[in-house]
Design a protein around this motif. Structure first.
Motif, PDB file in Angstrom:
ATOM      1  N   ASP A  86     -81.283  41.312 -20.874  1.00  0.00           N
ATOM      2  CA  ASP A  86     -81.949  40.247 -21.629  1.00  0.00           C
ATOM      3  C   ASP A  86     -81.141  38.956 -21.652  1.00  0.00           C
ATOM      4  O   ASP A  86     -81.545  37.972 -22.260  1.00  0.00           O
ATOM      5  CB  ASP A  86     -82.216  40.707 -23.061  1.00  0.00           C
ATOM      6  CG  ASP A  86     -83.205  41.856 -23.116  1.00  0.00           C
ATOM      7  OD1 ASP A  86     -84.190  41.822 -22.343  1.00  0.00           O
ATOM      8  OD2 ASP A  86     -82.987  42.794 -23.903  1.00  0.00           O
ATOM      9  N   GLY A  87     -79.971  38.959 -21.002  1.00  0.00           N
ATOM     10  CA  GLY A  87     -79.151  37.763 -20.915  1.00  0.00           C
ATOM     11  C   GLY A  87     -78.102  37.621 -22.000  1.00  0.00           C
ATOM     12  O   GLY A  87     -77.394  36.622 -22.043  1.00  0.00           O
ATOM     13  N   PHE A  88     -77.996  38.619 -22.877  1.00  0.00           N
ATOM     14  CA  PHE A  88     -77.037  38.532 -23.970  1.00  0.00           C
ATOM     15  C   PHE A  88     -75.688  39.106 -23.569  1.00  0.00           C
ATOM     16  O   PHE A  88     -75.590  39.993 -22.722  1.00  0.00           O
ATOM     17  CB  PHE A  88     -77.575  39.237 -25.215  1.00  0.00           C
ATOM     18  CG  PHE A  88     -78.827  38.596 -25.740  1.00  0.00           C
ATOM     19  CD1 PHE A  88     -78.785  37.355 -26.347  1.00  0.00           C
ATOM     20  CD2 PHE A  88     -80.051  39.212 -25.592  1.00  0.00           C
ATOM     21  CE1 PHE A  88     -79.933  36.732 -26.810  1.00  0.00           C
ATOM     22  CE2 PHE A  88     -81.209  38.618 -26.052  1.00  0.00           C
ATOM     23  CZ  PHE A  88     -81.147  37.368 -26.662  1.00  0.00           C
ATOM     24  N   SER A  89     -74.645  38.606 -24.197  1.00  0.00           N
ATOM     25  CA  SER A  89     -73.282  38.986 -23.879  1.00  0.00           C
ATOM     26  C   SER A  89     -73.001  40.452 -24.186  1.00  0.00           C
ATOM     27  O   SER A  89     -73.479  41.001 -25.176  1.00  0.00           O
ATOM     28  CB  SER A  89     -72.323  38.113 -24.688  1.00  0.00           C
ATOM     29  OG  SER A  89     -71.000  38.464 -24.409  1.00  0.00           O
ATOM     30  N   GLU A  90     -72.210  41.064 -23.304  1.00  0.00           N
ATOM     31  CA  GLU A  90     -71.692  42.396 -23.559  1.00  0.00           C
ATOM     32  C   GLU A  90     -70.381  42.555 -22.802  1.00  0.00           C
ATOM     33  O   GLU A  90     -70.094  41.813 -21.864  1.00  0.00           O
ATOM     34  CB  GLU A  90     -72.699  43.491 -23.201  1.00  0.00           C
ATOM     35  CG  GLU A  90     -73.018  43.634 -21.749  1.00  0.00           C
ATOM     36  CD  GLU A  90     -74.040  44.741 -21.490  1.00  0.00           C
ATOM     37  OE1 GLU A  90     -74.602  45.304 -22.442  1.00  0.00           O
ATOM     38  OE2 GLU A  90     -74.266  45.037 -20.320  1.00  0.00           O
ATOM     39  N   LEU A  91     -69.592  43.516 -23.239  1.00  0.00           N
ATOM     40  CA  LEU A  91     -68.315  43.795 -22.598  1.00  0.00           C
ATOM     41  C   LEU A  91     -68.525  44.738 -21.421  1.00  0.00           C
ATOM     42  O   LEU A  91     -69.356  45.648 -21.492  1.00  0.00           O
ATOM     43  CB  LEU A  91     -67.351  44.422 -23.602  1.00  0.00           C
ATOM     44  CG  LEU A  91     -66.959  43.511 -24.755  1.00  0.00           C
ATOM     45  CD1 LEU A  91     -66.255  44.312 -25.840  1.00  0.00           C
ATOM     46  CD2 LEU A  91     -66.068  42.388 -24.266  1.00  0.00           C
TER      47      LEU A  91
END
Length: 63
Positions: A29-34
């Motif tokens: 969805d384009g959201f930040s993650e590690l």
């Protein structure tokens, strides 16, 4: 180092992934993650800069 991403605040600008691509990515969805195995920052000196680059302050680092 501890890295916290506030998913309720993240807008998916991607500045974290640009600043520290060895630690951050974006989900479907384009959201930040590690990235897996990089939850501690993996010694990347750009992790703190990634937090500063976030336009909404969704990334916090400590330690």
């Amino acid at each position: 180092m501890h890295i916290d991403i506030d998913k309720d605040v993240c807008i998916g600008a991607g500045q974290c992934a640009l600043a520290a691509p060895g630690v951050f990515t974006q989900d479907d969805d384009g959201f930040s993650e590690l990235l897996p195995g990089r939850e501690d920052g993996a010694g990347d000196l750009m992790v703190r800069e990634a937090g500063r680059a976030c336009p909404v302050g969704a990334i916090k680092t400590s330690g």
